[in-house]
Design an enzyme around this catalytic site. Structure first.
Site, short mmCIF file in Angstrom:
data_model
loop_
_atom_site.label_atom_id
_atom_site.label_comp_id
_atom_site.label_asym_id
_atom_site.label_seq_id
_atom_site.Cartn_x
_atom_site.Cartn_y
_atom_site.Cartn_z
N ARG A 78 -8.91 -0.23 4.67
CA ARG A 78 -8.02 0.75 4.06
C ARG A 78 -6.72 0.11 3.58
NH1 ARG A 78 -6.10 4.59 7.85
NH2 ARG A 78 -4.76 5.01 6.06
N ARG B 20 0.30 14.08 13.07
CA ARG B 20 0.64 13.99 11.63
C ARG B 20 0.94 15.37 11.02
NH1 ARG B 20 -1.23 8.93 10.03
NH2 ARG B 20 0.43 8.93 8.49
N PRO B 21 1.89 16.14 11.56
CA PRO B 21 2.22 17.44 10.97
C PRO B 21 2.81 17.27 9.57
CG PRO B 21 3.86 16.80 12.57
CD PRO B 21 2.76 15.78 12.68
N ASP C 110 4.21 0.34 12.08
CA ASP C 110 2.99 -0.25 11.51
C ASP C 110 2.78 -1.70 11.93
OD1 ASP C 110 3.26 1.52 8.32
OD2 ASP C 110 2.67 2.17 10.33
N ASP D 98 5.01 19.90 8.44
CA ASP D 98 6.00 20.99 8.39
C ASP D 98 7.24 20.62 7.59
OD1 ASP D 98 6.24 19.18 10.66
OD2 ASP D 98 7.97 20.35 11.25
N LEU D 99 7.67 19.38 7.68
CA LEU D 99 8.88 18.98 6.95
C LEU D 99 8.63 18.93 5.44
CD1 LEU D 99 10.19 16.13 9.30
CD2 LEU D 99 10.87 18.55 9.25
N LYS E 71 0.86 -1.21 0.00
CA LYS E 71 0.00 0.00 0.00
C LYS E 71 0.88 1.24 0.00
CE LYS E 71 -1.74 1.53 4.04
NZ LYS E 71 -1.44 2.94 4.34
N ASN E 72 1.93 1.23 0.86
CA ASN E 72 2.73 2.44 1.04
C ASN E 72 3.78 2.65 -0.03
OD1 ASN E 72 1.13 2.90 3.20
ND2 ASN E 72 2.62 2.29 4.74
N CYS F 259 -4.94 12.40 12.72
CA CYS F 259 -5.79 11.24 12.43
C CYS F 259 -5.81 10.36 13.67
CB CYS F 259 -5.24 10.49 11.21
SG CYS F 259 -3.68 9.71 11.58
N ARG G 267 -5.09 10.93 4.12
CA ARG G 267 -4.04 11.86 4.54
C ARG G 267 -2.83 11.84 3.64
NH1 ARG G 267 -0.78 11.81 7.12
NH2 ARG G 267 -0.50 13.94 7.83
C1 EPZ Z 1 4.20 6.82 6.36
O1 EPZ Z 1 3.41 7.83 6.97
C2 EPZ Z 1 3.27 5.62 6.22
N1 EPZ Z 1 2.16 5.95 5.34
C3 EPZ Z 1 2.74 5.21 7.60
O2 EPZ Z 1 1.94 4.03 7.43
C4 EPZ Z 1 3.93 4.86 8.48
O3 EPZ Z 1 3.47 4.57 9.78
C5 EPZ Z 1 4.91 6.05 8.55
O4 EPZ Z 1 5.29 6.44 7.20
C6 EPZ Z 1 6.17 5.72 9.33
O5 EPZ Z 1 6.80 4.62 8.77
C7 EPZ Z 1 2.35 5.94 3.99
O6 EPZ Z 1 3.44 5.68 3.51
C8 EPZ Z 1 1.17 6.24 3.14
P1 EPZ Z 1 6.30 10.05 8.55
P2 EPZ Z 1 4.00 9.36 7.05
O7 EPZ Z 1 6.21 11.35 7.85
O8 EPZ Z 1 4.75 9.67 5.83
C9 EPZ Z 1 6.80 13.19 12.00
C10 EPZ Z 1 0.05 2.66 7.69
O9 EPZ Z 1 -0.47 2.14 8.70
N2 EPZ Z 1 6.62 14.23 10.97
O10 EPZ Z 1 7.49 9.17 8.31
O11 EPZ Z 1 2.90 10.25 7.46
C11 EPZ Z 1 5.49 12.49 12.31
O12 EPZ Z 1 4.75 13.22 13.28
C12 EPZ Z 1 0.55 4.10 7.75
O13 EPZ Z 1 0.22 2.07 6.60
C13 EPZ Z 1 6.84 15.55 11.28
O14 EPZ Z 1 7.16 15.89 12.43
O15 EPZ Z 1 5.00 9.20 8.29
C14 EPZ Z 1 5.94 11.17 12.86
O16 EPZ Z 1 6.26 11.33 14.23
C15 EPZ Z 1 0.28 4.75 9.11
N3 EPZ Z 1 6.68 16.51 10.33
C16 EPZ Z 1 7.24 10.89 12.12
O17 EPZ Z 1 7.64 12.13 11.51
C17 EPZ Z 1 6.33 16.18 9.04
O18 EPZ Z 1 6.24 17.09 8.19
C18 EPZ Z 1 7.10 9.85 11.03
O19 EPZ Z 1 6.13 10.32 10.12
C19 EPZ Z 1 6.12 14.81 8.73
C20 EPZ Z 1 6.28 13.85 9.70
#
Ligand code: EPZ
Length: 418
Positions: A397, A121-122, A305, A124-125, A22-23, A116, A92
């Site tokens: 999902r 889920r910010p 996950d 900012d990055l 999926k991801n 969510c 999202r």
């Molecule tokens: C991806 O989400 C996956 N989703 C998530 O899978 C997975 O849990 C996550 O990566 C971590 O591996 C998809 O790929 C569609 P992140 P993503 O940005 O990109 C912080 C599932 O169950 N952060 O790596 O949203 C954030 O708060 C889903 O299949 C910021 O601070 O995850 C978190 O603590 C759930 N600022 C950490 O980074 C930002 O701008 C990891 O988030 C972005 C993220």
């Protein structure tokens, strides 16, 4: 609304074919918007996140259609740079369409995805990275508005290795002028798969998986037919199911190299695991020993996950475990539901403290998110007696044909319309 009715106690025997990730499919669908070439993605799981992403592409003016197990995309007629707020909230991860839309239209508009079920889920990055490429970003009335005259390559250092931010920046950079270097990039296998897809349509991306990704901007992109990697989280979910229920299960297209952190823990639990080519065989006696501690980390650490699933396993192992969730703020919503099934588990801050009990007892429980919902299904399959898992739209999902695959290996599970 639909629910699962599950009669627990059966051991699991047989073989499961793992779906495409999926991801990986989601960012590749977003990447297809970059090119006017015809893109075919093969062996795509029929899950609601993918259907919603296809809906968004269609709303952007792309042609995106399922053809059996494949999706065929033609973005040459794309004419809209705004992602509808309803769909953006539904999905999202549509936020990483920003990179593709800015590359294509030099404009993009999306409702703030917001938090969510699992955390804040910010983004900012994502936005900081896009600004480094020359994108002007304003936030107004709950929307993110992006525009730029020209995308220009730059060096970007991510404060944390965000998967989505890495993907968004990659998509925005492939047709930027000059070179982009992403440092402290996410190293997940899905990032490597996105690099492979982008290079297949003519981009020049190197370094995915290493933490530093280098993108040379190109002028044109073409089409391709692409098979995404298998879903390591689905694979891990079925391995934990077999460990909890006992029996002997073989996974096809398993991608063992992408879930070595889980395999290590399951061996510590006492499971027999054999890997041959792209197959994983797991044999479990069901009464397993707890692992002392598990900490979720960015890849290659233990995947967040799979946190809910391994916690459910620890609940019926001999001994005590501490599971710490380091990535998301509220990813223990399934814990009160496991307690209804007899789990001895307490959450303090970001850690779950588990004392193993002999077995779960059947109960009626509610799914609050995708992976927590899957963990409740595993607990019900291993439980003594009958369970119901409500609100399984969360599970739909991310898991295609979930109950069919579980029934095929002996799980007593049916989907019922409420
Ligand atoms: C991806 O989400 C996956 N989703 C998530 O899978 C997975 O849990 C996550 O990566 C971590 O591996 C998809 O790929 C569609 P992140 P993503 O940005 O990109 C912080 C599932 O169950 N952060 O790596 O949203 C954030 O708060 C889903 O299949 C910021 O601070 O995850 C978190 O603590 C759930 N600022 C950490 O980074 C930002 O701008 C990891 O988030 C972005 C993220």
């Amino acid at each position: 609304m639909e629910k699962y009715v599950i009669n627990g106690g059966n051991k699991l025997y047989g073989s499961v074919k793992i779906q495409s990730a999926k991801n990986s499919v989601l960012p590749i669908l977003a990447a297809a918007v970059l090119t006017d070439g015809k893109v075919t993605i093969t062996n795509v799981p029929h899950i609601s996140d993918v259907r919603n992403m296809v809906k968004i592409l269609t709303r952007l003016g792309c042609s995106a259609v399922f053809d059996g197990e494949n999706i065929i995309i033609d973005s040459s007629s794309a004419d809209c740079f705004e992602i509808p707020s309803g769909l953006a909230h539904e999905l999202r991860s549509s936020v990483f369409l920003l990179g593709s839309l800015i590359s294509r239209f030099k404009m993009a508009k999306i409702a703030f995805p917001g938090g969510c079920d699992i955390g804040l889920r910010p983004v900012d990055l994502h936005l900081t990275g896009l600004k480094r490429l020359g994108v002007e970003i304003t936030e107004k009335n709950g929307y993110i508005l992006c525009k730029c005259e020209k995308l220009t390559g730059n060096e970007i250092m991510l404060d944390c290795p965000s998967v989505g931010a890495t993907e968004n920046i990659m998509l925005a950079a492939v047709k930027a002028e000059g070179t982009t270097v992403i440092k402290n990039a996410a190293r997940e296998p899905e990032i490597e798969d996105l690099q492979k897809f982008l290079n297949a349509i003519g981009a020049k991306v190197l370094g995915a998986g290493s933490g530093t990704i280098v993108i040379e901007g190109v002028k044109t992109l073409g089409g391709t037919e692409f098979q995404p990697i298998s879903d390591r989280i689905e694979a891990g979910t079925f391995l934990v199911a077999a460990a909890m229920c006992g029996g002997e299960v073989q996974l096809e297209c398993a991608g063992a190299e992408n879930i070595s952190s889980l395999l290590h823990k399951l061996r510590e639990n006492g499971c027999n695991i054999h890997i041959k080519n792209d197959k994983i065989m797991l044999e479990s006696s069901r009464r397993l020993t707890s692992v002392k501690s598990i900490e979720t980390q960015p890849y290659p650490g233990f995947p967040t996950d799979l946190q809910a699933q391994i916690t459910a396993l620890c609940c019926i192992c001999k001994g005590q475990s501490i599971i710490t969730e380091n990535l998301f703020e509220t990813r223990f919503k399934y814990v009160p539901e496991l307690r209804k099934m007899g789990a001895d588990i307490t959450v303090i801050d970001r850690s779950a403290f588990v004392r193993g009990v002999d077995r779960f007892k059947g109960a009626t429980v509610v799914a609050h998110d995708l992976r927590g919902g899957a963990a409740l299904v595993l607990a019900a399959l291993a439980a003594e007696g009958r369970s119901e898992v409500l609100d399984i739209s969360h599970i739909d999902r991310g898991y295609g044909s979930f109950e069919h695959k579980l029934r095929a290996i002996g799980g007593d599970i049916v989907r019922v319309v409420v």
